[in-house]
Design an enzyme around this catalytic site. Structure first.
Site, PDB file in Angstrom:
ATOM      1  N   GLY B  46       0.829  -1.205   0.000  1.00 57.75           N
ATOM      2  CA  GLY B  46       0.000   0.000   0.000  1.00 57.75           C
ATOM      3  C   GLY B  46       0.865   1.257   0.000  1.00 57.75           C
ATOM      4  N   GLY B  72      -0.738  -0.695   9.493  1.00 59.27           N
ATOM      5  CA  GLY B  72      -0.983   0.745   9.361  1.00 59.27           C
ATOM      6  C   GLY B  72      -0.286   1.382   8.174  1.00 59.27           C
ATOM      7  N   LEU B  73      -0.204   0.623   7.069  1.00 60.52           N
ATOM      8  CA  LEU B  73       0.305   1.164   5.804  1.00 60.52           C
ATOM      9  C   LEU B  73       1.701   1.784   5.901  1.00 60.52           C
ATOM     10  CD1 LEU B  73      -2.921   2.804   4.317  1.00 60.52           C
ATOM     11  CD2 LEU B  73      -1.748   0.775   3.468  1.00 60.52           C
ATOM     12  N   CYS B 130      -8.648  -0.259   3.973  1.00 60.96           N
ATOM     13  CA  CYS B 130      -7.662  -0.548   5.016  1.00 60.96           C
ATOM     14  C   CYS B 130      -8.283  -0.281   6.380  1.00 60.96           C
ATOM     15  CB  CYS B 130      -6.398   0.285   4.855  1.00 60.96           C
ATOM     16  SG  CYS B 130      -5.219  -0.074   6.181  1.00 60.96           S
ATOM     17  N   ASN B 192     -10.693  -7.356   1.585  1.00 61.43           N
ATOM     18  CA  ASN B 192      -9.648  -6.931   2.510  1.00 61.43           C
ATOM     19  C   ASN B 192      -9.920  -7.648   3.837  1.00 61.43           C
ATOM     20  OD1 ASN B 192      -7.620  -5.401   3.892  1.00 61.43           O
ATOM     21  ND2 ASN B 192      -7.970  -3.696   2.494  1.00 61.43           N
ATOM     22  N   GLY B 217      -6.428 -14.890   6.492  1.00 62.91           N
ATOM     23  CA  GLY B 217      -6.064 -16.303   6.581  1.00 62.91           C
ATOM     24  C   GLY B 217      -7.265 -17.224   6.427  1.00 62.91           C
ATOM     25  N   GLY B 243      -8.885 -13.899   0.172  1.00 61.54           N
ATOM     26  CA  GLY B 243      -9.335 -14.086   1.548  1.00 61.54           C
ATOM     27  C   GLY B 243      -9.042 -15.511   1.978  1.00 61.54           C
TER      28      GLY B 243
END
Lengths: 256, 303
Positions: B46, B72-73, B130, B192, B217, B243
Site C-alpha cells: 500500500g 498501518g500502511l 484498510c 480486505n 487467513g 481471503g
C-alpha cells in the site's frame, strides 16, 4: 546463501532439563555460507492454535554434514508441538534468514549473552576463532539453573558468568561484572544477544566507551522474509523489519 | 498445455494469480523463492502520498487459522516508490499493480497522477478498505457514496486499469461493488481483512497496539468466498477474489464462485513460494479435469 524453503531431517535431539531442546537438522543439499546470527523459521504442524512459523537462531553449522544446530525453549503451543518430533522426522524450514553479525577484525571482542540468547554467540565465537581472534563470553542469567550447555562454550573460549541470585559466578547483572573495568580498554567489539533490557544496557556501556556494538533483536516475527512488517524496530532510519534488516543491528542505529 | 491467461478488464495477465498487497513487499524480498515474472501480476505494498511509519509494535498476532494485523500502511511514500523502488523492481513483472491508499480523496488522486508515467505500472488497486489507519481507508469503503466519490475522482486522472479493493466490513458488499462499477472501475478486488481483536486474558490488555486489527487467513475464507459469489452476480466487471487462499484448491473455489483472478496473501507469510505453488496447482487441476482454458472455470459453480 540463497534463502530456501526445505524439509530438513532431524538427526539429533538433546533434551536439557525438560524444557530446552538442542536440535540438529540436516539438509540433503549443500550449504553455502551461513552467517552467525542468521535464523531459521519453522512451520509447526499438528498444533491447531499455531498458524505462524516459529523463528530460532542458528547455534552452529556443520558444513561437512550440511546440518544446523539450534536451541529451543519449550514455552507455548508451537514449541510444544515441535518438541514432540523425534530423530528421523522432518521439519519444514525457511532459511537462512536475516543479516547476521558482521564478524570483524578486532583482536579482542566480548560476546554478551543472556538467557538462551547465548545460542548464536557460539557460532560467532567459532568464526572469530577461525580468524585467529580471541573472543570472550560474558553470560548472565537469573539463577544457575537458567544456563544451558555452558561447558560447550567454555571449551572454545574464556567464559565469565553472572547470576542475579549469586548462585553461580559474579552476583548481579552482566553489566555489573568486573570484566568491564578490567578489560574495557582492550575490548574493541561487542556482540550481544539476550533480553532487550540487557542489550540496551550493554549498548550504553559500548557507546560511552566508543566500542563497536551489535545486538540481535528478538521481536515477535511472522514471515521471516521482510514482507509482513510485523517485527519492526524503530531505528534512526525509521521502522525496520528485524527479520530482513536485522535481527542484528549496530546498536547506535537502534532507537531503544 | 493449459491456457492460464485471463482478462481482468482490458488487461490480460498470463496467470490468474497475483500477490496480495502488503504480503509480498515489493517482490524483491521473494526472488529467492520463486520466479516473480511467472505471476499474473505483482501487487505491491500500500502506497500513500506521504511516507508513513505505520502503527506501533505489536502489530500482529496469530489466531486460530489466521492472523490479525494492524501494520498501518507503513511505506516510504509514492515519490520514493516512483524514484527508488520502481526502477529496482520493474523487471520483476509486466504488471506491477500499486495499491493506493489515502486519508483524503485528493491524496488518492495525487498518488495516481505520480504513478501515471511508470510503464510497467499497468494498474492501480484503489484501497478503500484498510482497517488500520485512523483517517480515510475503510471510511471510503463502507459507504456507497464515498466509494463512488473516490472512484470517480481517481478515474478522472488514471487512464489505465483501475481495480478497487473492497472492504468486507459492510452489510451489502455487492452494493459497494455496483457503486464503484458505475463510476468506472475496471475491476473489483475483495476482500480486505475483517475488523477483529485479540485480548491477553492474563494481562487483561489488547494484544495489538491499536486494540483492533484486520483478520486474514483460512479463518475468513468461507466468508470471503460468499462475498465474491455475491459480487460476481451483481456486477459485470471482473472480480479479483481473495481471503484465506492457501493453496490451488482454495483458488479454484474462488474462481468457481466468480473470480476472474485471485490474490494470495497471508499464505506467503507461511510459505514464501505460495503464489507459484498455487499456479502449478491450478494447472494440475485443469489437466486432471480436462480444462483447456482456465477461463472456462470462472463462475462455473454448478448449482
Amino acid at each position: 546463501m540463497q534463502k530456501r524453503v526445505e524439509e530438513l531431517t532431524i538427526i539429533d535431539k538433546q533434551v536439557i532439563r525438560n524444557d530446552y531442546i538442542c536440535w540438529e537438522i540436516q539438509s540433503d543439499k549443500v550449504f553455502d555460507k551461513i552467517v552467525p546470527g542468521q535464523f531459521i523459521n519453522i512451520h509447526v504442524k499438528d498444533s491447531p492454535g499455531t498458524f505462524a512459523r516459529r523463528p530460532f537462531s542458528i547455534h552452529t553449522i556443520d558444513y561437512h554434514h550440511n546440518s544446523i544446530q539450534f536451541m529451543m525453549k519449550v514455552v507455548g503451543d508451537g514449541t510444544k508441538a515441535l518438541s514432540k518430533l523425534e530423530i528421523g522426522d522432518k521439519m519444514d524450514v525457511v532459511y537462512p534468514l536475516g543479516n547476521g553479525f558482521s564478524i570483524s577484525d578486532e583482536e579482542e571482542s566480548l560476546l554478551v549473552g543472556g538467557g538462551y540468547g547465548v545460542a548464536p554467540l557460539y557460532h560467532v565465537a567459532q568464526e572469530l576463532i577461525a580468524k585467529g581472534k580471541k573472543p570472550c563470553f560474558l553470560f548472565g542469567a537469573r539463577t544457575q539453573n537458567n544456563f544451558i550447555l555452558l561447558d560447550r562454550f567454555k571449551n572454545i573460549a574464556e567464559l565469565f558468568i553472572t547470576t542475579e541470585d549469586g548462585s553461580a559466578g559474579h552476583k548481579g547483572l552482566v553489566t555489573d561484572h568486573p570484566i568491564w573495568k578490567e578489560r574495557i580498554a582492550s575490548i574493541k567489539k561487542i556482540y550481544s544477544c539476550g533480553p532487550e533490557s540487557m542489550m540496551e544496557a550493554v549498548a550504553h556501556i559500548a557507546e560511552k566507551n566508543n566500542i563497536l556494538c551489535e545486538a540481535s533483536l528478538d521481536q515477535v516475527m511472522c514471515c521471516g522474509v521482510g514482507v509482513c512488517l510485523s517485527c519492526i524496530k524503530n531505528t534512526i532510519r525509521g521502522n525496520e523489519a528485524t527479520c530482513l534488516h536485522g535481527p542484528v543491528f549496530n546498536t547506535n542505529d537502534i532507537v531503544w | 498445455m493449459v491456457d492460464l491467461s485471463v482478462d481482468i478488464g482490458g488487461l490480460i495477465i498470463k496467470t490468474p494469480v497475483m500477490t496480495a498487497s502488503g504480503t509480498c513487499g515489493y517482490g524483491e524480498e521473494l526472488v529467492d523463492f520463486m520466479n516473480i515474472p511467472d505471476l499474473g501480476a505483482l501487487v505491491v505494498k500500500g502506497t500513500t502520498l506521504e511516507p508513513r511509519q505505520g502503527n506501533d509494535y505489536p502489530r500482529m498476532t496469530e489466531t486460530a487459522s489466521g492472523l490479525l494485523n494492524s501494520i498501518g500502511l507503513q511505506n516510504k511514500g509514492v515519490h520514493y516508490f516512483h524514484d527508488e523502488l520502481y526502477p529496482r523492481i520493474e523487471h520483476l513483472n509486466d504488471h506491477i499493480i500499486v495499491n493506493v491508499s489515502g486519508s483524503r480523496i485528493e491524496d488518492y488522486v495525487s498518488v495516481c497522477e505520480i504513478l501515471s508515467d511508470l510503464t510497467k505500472c499497468t494498474a492501480v488497486e484503489v484501497n478503500i478498505s484498510c482497517p488500520n489507519i485512523k483517517e480515510g481507508g475503510i471510511a471510503f469503503g463502507t459507504s456507497c457514496s464515498e466509494a463512488a466519490k473516490v472512484t470517480k475522482e481517481v478515474r478522472k486522472v488514471w487512464k489505465k486499469h483501475m481495480m478497487v479493493k473492497l472492504s468486507p466490513n459492510v452489510t451489502h458488499i455487492a452494493e459497494i461493488a455496483k457503486a464503484v462499477e458505475d463510476e468506472g472501475a475496471d475491476s473489483v478486488s475483495l476482500v480486505n481483512t475483517f475488523l477483529a481483536m485479540a485480548i491477553d486474558a492474563q494481562s487483561r490488555k489488547p494484544i495489538l497496539s491499536t486494540i483492533t486489527g484486520g483478520l486474514s487467513g483460512p479463518a475468513i475464507k468461507p466468508i470471503a468466498l460468499n462475498m465474491v459469489w455475491q459480487v460476481y452476480q451483481a456486477v459485470k466487471i471482473p472480480v479479483i477474489g481473495m481471503g484465506g487462499i492457501m493453496n490451488a484448491k482454495d483458488a479454484i473455489e474462488f474462481i468457481l464462485a466468480g473470480a476472474t483472478a485471485i490474490q494470495v496473501g497471508t499464505a506467503t507469510f507461511i510459505d514464501p513460494a505460495s503464489c507459484i505453488k498455487v499456479i502449478r496447482g491450478i494447472e494440475e487441476y485443469c489437466n486432471e479435469q480436462g480444462v483447456k482454458n482456465v477461463r472456462e472455470l470462472i463462475g462455473g459453480l454448478i448449482i
